[in-house]
Structure formats: structure tokens, C-alpha cells
Design an enzyme around this catalytic site. Structure first.
Site, PDB file in Angstrom:
ATOM      1  N   ARG A   1      -1.127  13.850   2.264  1.00 15.07           N
ATOM      2  CA  ARG A   1      -1.301  15.133   2.763  1.00 15.07           C
ATOM      3  C   ARG A   1      -2.184  15.944   2.377  1.00 15.07           C
ATOM      4  O   ARG A   1      -2.536  16.696   2.995  1.00 15.07           O
ATOM      5  CB  ARG A   1       0.263  15.632   2.377  1.00 15.07           C
TER       6      ARG A   1
ATOM      7  N   ASP B   1       4.086  13.285  -0.124  1.00 19.06           N
ATOM      8  CA  ASP B   1       3.645  11.738   0.074  1.00 19.06           C
ATOM      9  C   ASP B   1       2.210  11.701  -0.112  1.00 19.06           C
ATOM     10  O   ASP B   1       1.449  12.316   0.774  1.00 19.06           O
ATOM     11  CB  ASP B   1       3.995  11.652   1.682  1.00 19.06           C
TER      12      ASP B   1
ATOM     13  N   ARG C   1      -0.390   0.214   3.765  1.00 20.74           N
ATOM     14  CA  ARG C   1       0.144   0.983   2.414  1.00 20.74           C
ATOM     15  C   ARG C   1       0.921   0.185   1.483  1.00 20.74           C
ATOM     16  O   ARG C   1       1.178   0.607   0.424  1.00 20.74           O
ATOM     17  CB  ARG C   1       1.187   1.639   3.197  1.00 20.74           C
TER      18      ARG C   1
ATOM     19  N   ASP D   1      15.120   8.327   2.334  1.00 20.14           N
ATOM     20  CA  ASP D   1      13.928   8.705   3.356  1.00 20.14           C
ATOM     21  C   ASP D   1      14.069   9.847   4.071  1.00 20.14           C
ATOM     22  O   ASP D   1      15.382  10.515   4.066  1.00 20.14           O
ATOM     23  CB  ASP D   1      13.605   7.306   3.836  1.00 20.14           C
TER      24      ASP D   1
ATOM     25  N   HIS E   1      10.418   5.835  11.754  1.00 15.38           N
ATOM     26  CA  HIS E   1      10.432   7.336  12.291  1.00 15.38           C
ATOM     27  C   HIS E   1      10.709   7.381  13.799  1.00 15.38           C
ATOM     28  O   HIS E   1      10.881   8.358  14.290  1.00 15.38           O
ATOM     29  CB  HIS E   1       8.984   7.494  12.228  1.00 15.38           C
TER      30      HIS E   1
ATOM     31  N   LYS F   1       8.932   3.220  -3.256  1.00  8.12           N
ATOM     32  CA  LYS F   1       9.821   3.053  -1.828  1.00  8.12           C
ATOM     33  C   LYS F   1       9.138   1.973  -1.035  1.00  8.12           C
ATOM     34  O   LYS F   1       8.274   1.334  -1.339  1.00  8.12           O
ATOM     35  CB  LYS F   1       9.391   4.422  -1.010  1.00  8.12           C
ATOM     36  N   HIS F   2      10.040   1.412  -0.112  1.00 11.64           N
ATOM     37  CA  HIS F   2      11.230   2.113   0.536  1.00 11.64           C
ATOM     38  C   HIS F   2      12.281   0.986   0.393  1.00 11.64           C
ATOM     39  O   HIS F   2      12.201   0.085   1.164  1.00 11.64           O
ATOM     40  CB  HIS F   2      11.097   2.157   2.002  1.00 11.64           C
TER      41      HIS F   2
END
Length: 551
Positions: free
Chosen positions: A158, A150, A219, A333, A262, A249-250
Site C-alpha cells: 500500500r 498490507d 505472493r 481476513d 475478494h 496469512k491466510h
């Protein structure tokens, strides 16, 4: 009628000329953006003459609308046909792992389709390069392993310094420049490939609804579906030129739900008509531009399949195939998110996603359990063998296509794109209140708010530009993880919504916390540069959308 509206919107975007990739025929070999056709049928579906409005080009005859060539797809079919069910079951899993060393034994034992590196797997760029190399060399296969990350920019990245850090995706919406989006994606993609990655879970194609969107926020490029589509397709072209598989995405759109998948299963209450016109539009533009893969979110779409996460819903996934006419790779996901784990075990979730039409099971809570469940489901008939074979074939075909790209660049490119990051940040700087030209501060400035790192990066940029940082000067209040506070100049570091309640006379949005973003901010504050970004979302209390460029 619904499909015609979505197609019309995507077509209008392509015709505008901004989305060069919609009709580009200059994608590099192995790139993710082949010359698109009017639709994306599955490999075994051949449009009838009445469905074709123009004679196909030779490239269209050789390449599927979602990336791989016909020869690559046929090779993938042959490879997968020779696999045992256990190998096919491994191929459709992209697993996460703990620690800094990749699970090479598990990759080889199960024949995993790939692995994903998360923040906990990253210590340094040298360590990342070693880990990705070890993963790729875990077994012998005639196609690349999916080594995914990601890396959207902004808060979702990351791998950070010394790799180049890029601003949040909303910065590109504020800049309103698809060519710049392509430049950023190309630069990021080159660095990722040099580090050994073959797939990036970006760009974010969600359309944000504003402050009620707790998960996507900066984002997303914008709350305007057409603008999001323009920026997404620009990004896809840049990633393709870098030779990395990009995964928008998503789907069916996470920016318009008021919950975080999440933590729970978000419920999408909007009618399908609204989703088609708003949330689907960027995904349709991505498909039209030749995207090889899409990620499917864990969202309960009440108008389609109430109570079921989209990633496990055959009805929602069918919309990607029918409404978007997408024939490529559908990736779930992460299945270790609460939206899934609260309702399903790892085996049930993996089988359910594949049965619904997904092709890659991403980050099952237990990869071994998921693998065993997939094999058992094929053996007892709950998962048709043909469905598993189809899913595995799509994954192998995409990676064969990626393997045809140019060789990865050398490690020297890692961290070599600060100029691109600065250009993107400067183009995004938005003056939401105040004069359109600086300087906004004197030779001495004070800084407050933000995090310790934010303040340190601001101080470094200010001092490098010759400003004195200390008490007694104009106060710059950094907004991000803090309340409005007091200051002569208020600066929103992420989404620009905190600017609204601020009482500062000058309000600036920069959509990033990178060193380059702070350099751009300081250059605008001292009057060396002018901010010409425009707010890509509505901000209650903002005096202006931004400062236009002079004719």
C-alpha cells in the site's frame, strides 16, 4: 497421525538450522518471536509434567509461546475486565475508512482496536505518517492502537515510493535464503514503524499450487511447503527485530484454491490429510517460531465445514488451536470481501467470527453495525461474554507486547533500504533457459511488453548502467500483464509461468517490478552479475530450474 506428520515436518525444518528463530532466545524485548515451546497452550492451560520433554527456561516461564509475557497478559486481563461490553466490542474491531484522514471520532467513540490503511488512504509518506499519528492519538489507552497495513512486497504494497519497494515474496523463495528474508522483513518493518504502523499483514504463508492459483501466485514464496516455511520464519524474525507485529496469512491456506475470495467464496476440495501436509506446514512452522497472530481466510473447506467461510467456522478455527496448537491472536481476513458479504450482513459476520473463535474482526463492511451487533449478541446470550473478553484480552496483550519494543526509528529510514531490495532481487534472478553467464544483450537494447511504468523503469536502469535504449539492438520482452510476444530475452516480472510458452532463447524470471529489480535485471543482462535464483514453482516449458552457484 495427521498431527504427528505436521509436527514432524515443522520439527525437521527447525532441526535443519535454517529456521534460526525456532530455537532463538535473542529476540528483542517486545518482539513477536519469543523463545517457543513445543506447543502453544491458551493462557489458562498449563502443560502437565508428562507433556514436557525438557525443563523450561526462565524466559519460557515468563513469556507465552505466542509473544506476550505472562505479566503483559495479566495486565491485558485487568484492562479488559474493567471495560464495559461496548468497549470490549470496539476492541475486537479493526476498521477501514475512506479518504486520507483517519476516523478519529469513531476510534474514540467505539474504542476500536485499530484501523487499517489501504491504497485509497495513502497519498504520500508524509501524509501516511500524519494519518497514523492522528489515529494513535485519537484516544487515551494504556496500550498501542493497532495501525495495520498490507505490505507484502510486489503487487501487494500500500505504501510505495519514496518508501523502499521490495520484490514479490516469491523472489525470496527463488533466492532460497531465510537470512535474506529476515533482512527484507527487518528493513520493511523499520520503514513501516517509522511511518507509525504497529502491525503488518504479512508474510504470506500460503503454498501456491501454480497457475491454477489466481489470487496468491507470486505472493507465495513457493509451491514447496518446506521452502515456504523456511522463508516465512526468516521473515517473522526480521519483523520481530523491527518491533512490528507480523500476521502470517491466510490460514488454512489460500494458495491451493482456484478462486479469489475478494470475488466469491473459494471452495477447498482437498482432503484434510492433504491440507495438513501441504497448506498447514508453513503456519505450523510460524507458530513454532512464536508468531503472535495468524490471519484466517474466507475459504469453504469441504472436508471440515462445508458451505461456511473458514473465518466463521468454529471447526476450522479449532484446527488452528488443536492441530497448530496456537494460543495467540486470530484475525479474520477483510470482512468486506464478497466471500463474506454475499452470505452475511456486517453484524452477522462479526458475531459469527467471534463465536467461531476469531479474536479480531477485520474491516467489517460497516464498523458501527458490527459493533452494535456484537453488543446485542452478548446481551441476548448468542455470544458468550467470556468469548468476547477472551478475544479482547488477546488483542490487548499483543499490543502491550508490541509497546515493549524499542522506540520506532526516525523518518530517515523511509526509503533507505534500496540496497536490501537490490540484494533480494539479484539473489532471485533466475535463468530458466539459456546460458548461465551473460552478457545476454549488447550495448544497445530495445524493450517491449510490460506496463508503461515497467518500461520506464527498465529504461532508467539500462541508461544508468551505460546501455543505449532504442531500436536495432537486442529486444528484451517484459512479461507481466501481457502475452509471451517476441524478443531475444523474455523476462517474467511476477510469477514465472509466462516464460513457458515464450520462444525466446533466454528466459529470465525476476519476481518484481521495483526499481531495484530492474537494476538487478540490467546487471545480469549486461554480464556484470550472474543470476543464481532457482524456480520456486514448476514452469511448464522451462529448460532449467536456474543456474547453480560455482562451488
Amino acid at each position: 497421525m495427521r498431527r504427528r506428520r505436521v509436527l514432524a515436518m515443522a520439527a525437521a525444518i527447525c532441526v535443519s538450522g535454517v529456521l534460526a528463530a525456532c530455537g532463538s532466545d535473542d529476540a528483542a524485548p517486545g518482539a513477536a518471536l519469543p523463545t517457543p515451546t513445543a506447543s502453544s497452550p491458551a493462557p489458562d492451560e498449563t502443560p502437565s509434567p508428562t507433556e514436557t520433554t525438557a525443563s523450561p527456561t526462565p524466559e519460557e516461564l515468563e513469556r507465552l509461546p505466542w509473544g506476550p509475557t505472562v505479566a503483559e497478559y495479566e495486565q491485558a486481563e485487568s484492562i479488559v475486565a474493567d471495560m464495559a461490553v461496548e468497549e470490549q466490542a470496539g476492541q475486537v474491531i479493526v476498521a477501514s475508512y475512506a479518504g486520507l484522514e483517519p476516523p478519529t471520532e469513531l476510534i474514540a467513540e467505539l474504542g476500536l482496536g485499530g484501523v487499517i490503511l489501504m491504497g485509497d488512504n495513502v497519498e504520500s509518506t508524509d501524509q501516511v505518517a500524519a494519518a497514523t499519528a492522528a489515529a494513535r492519538e485519537a484516544d487515551e489507552r494504556p496500550y498501542p492502537l493497532i495501525v495495520a497495513v498490507d505490505q507484502e512486497g510486489g503487487n501487494v504494497a500500500r505504501v510505495r515510493e519514496p518508501a523502499t519497494e521490495f520484490p514479490a515474496y516469491m523472489a525470496l523463495g527463488a533466492a532460497r535464503d531465510p537470512e535474506l528474508a529476515a533482512d527484507v522483513a527487518r528493513a520493511s518493518g523499520e520503514e513501516l514503524r517509522a511511518l507509525g504502523f504497529t502491525m503488518v499483514f504479512a508474510p504470506d504463508a500460503d503454498v501456491t499450487i501454480g497457475p491454477d492459483d489466481p489470487t496468491i501466485a507470486s505472493r507465495s514464496a513457493s509451491s514447496d511447503p518446506e521452502l515456504v516455511a523456511e522463508i516465512v520464519v526468516g521473515s517473522l524474525r526480521g519483523y520481530a527485530e523491527a518491533g512490528i507485529v507480523a500476521v502470517p496469512k491466510h490460514f488454512p491456506g489460500h494458495g491451493s484454491v482456484p478462486a479469489d475470495s475478494h470475488e466469491e467464496l473459494p471452495v477447498q476440495t482437498a482432503p484434510l490429510e492433504e491440507l495438513l501436509e501441504r497448506d498447514f506446514a508453513p503456519f505450523h512452522a510460524a507458530v513454532n517460531a512464536g508468531a503472535s497472530a495468524l490471519m484466517v481466510a474466507h475459504i469453504d473447506v469441504e472436508a471440515v465445514d462445508p458451505g461456511t467461510p473458514s473465518s466463521l467456522s468454529g471447526d476450522v478455527i479449532e484446527l488452528a488451536r488443536s492441530e497448530l496448537e496456537f494460543g495467540g491472536l486470530l484475525v479474520t481476513d477483510a470482512q468486506d470481501m464478497a466471500a463474506v458479504t454475499a452470505l452475511y450482513g456486517p453484524g452477522e459476520a462479526a458475531v459469527g467470527a467471534l463465536a467461531a473463535g476469531a479474536d479480531v474482526v477485520l474491516m467489517p463492511a460497516d464498523a458501527r453495525v458490527a459493533h452494535e451487533a456484537i453488543v446485542a449478541a452478548v446481551e441476548d446470550g448468542r455470544l458468550p461474554a467470556e468469548r468476547l473478553e477472551e478475544a479482547a484480552t488477546r488483542g490487548v496483550a499483543v499490543m502491550l507486547n508490541q509497546d515493549a519494543a524499542d522506540d520506532p526509528p526516525s523518518a530517515d529510514v523511509v526509503g533507505a533500504h534500496e540496497d536490501v531490495s537490490y540484494e533480494a532481487s539479484l539473489a532471485a534472478v533466475t535463468i530458466a533457459a539459456g546460458e548461465c553467464r551473460g552478457p545476454y544483450v549488447g550495448d544497445t537494447v530495445a524493450v517491449s511488453g510490460g506496463t508503461e511504468q515497467d518500461r520506464a523503469r527498465f529504461v532508467a536502469a539500462a541508461e544508468e548502467a551505460g546501455l543505449t535504449v532504442g531500436s536495432g539492438g537486442d529486444t528484451v520482452r517484459l512479461l507481466g500483464g501481457s502475452g509471451p510476444g517476441a524478443g531475444d530475452v523474455a523476462v517474467a516480472l511476477d510469477a514465472p509461468y509466462p516464460l513457458g510458452p515464450s520462444e525466446a532463447s533466454t528466459k529470465i524470471a525476476i519476481y518484481g517490478r521495483t526499481p531495484a529489480a530492474f537494476r538487478a535485471l540490467v546487471d545480469v543482462l549486461r554480464g556484470a552479475e550472474t543470476g543464481h535464483g532457482r524456480l520456486p514453482v514448476d514452469v511448464e516449458g522451462a529448460d532449467q530450474l536456474g543456474c547453480p552457484r560455482s562451488p
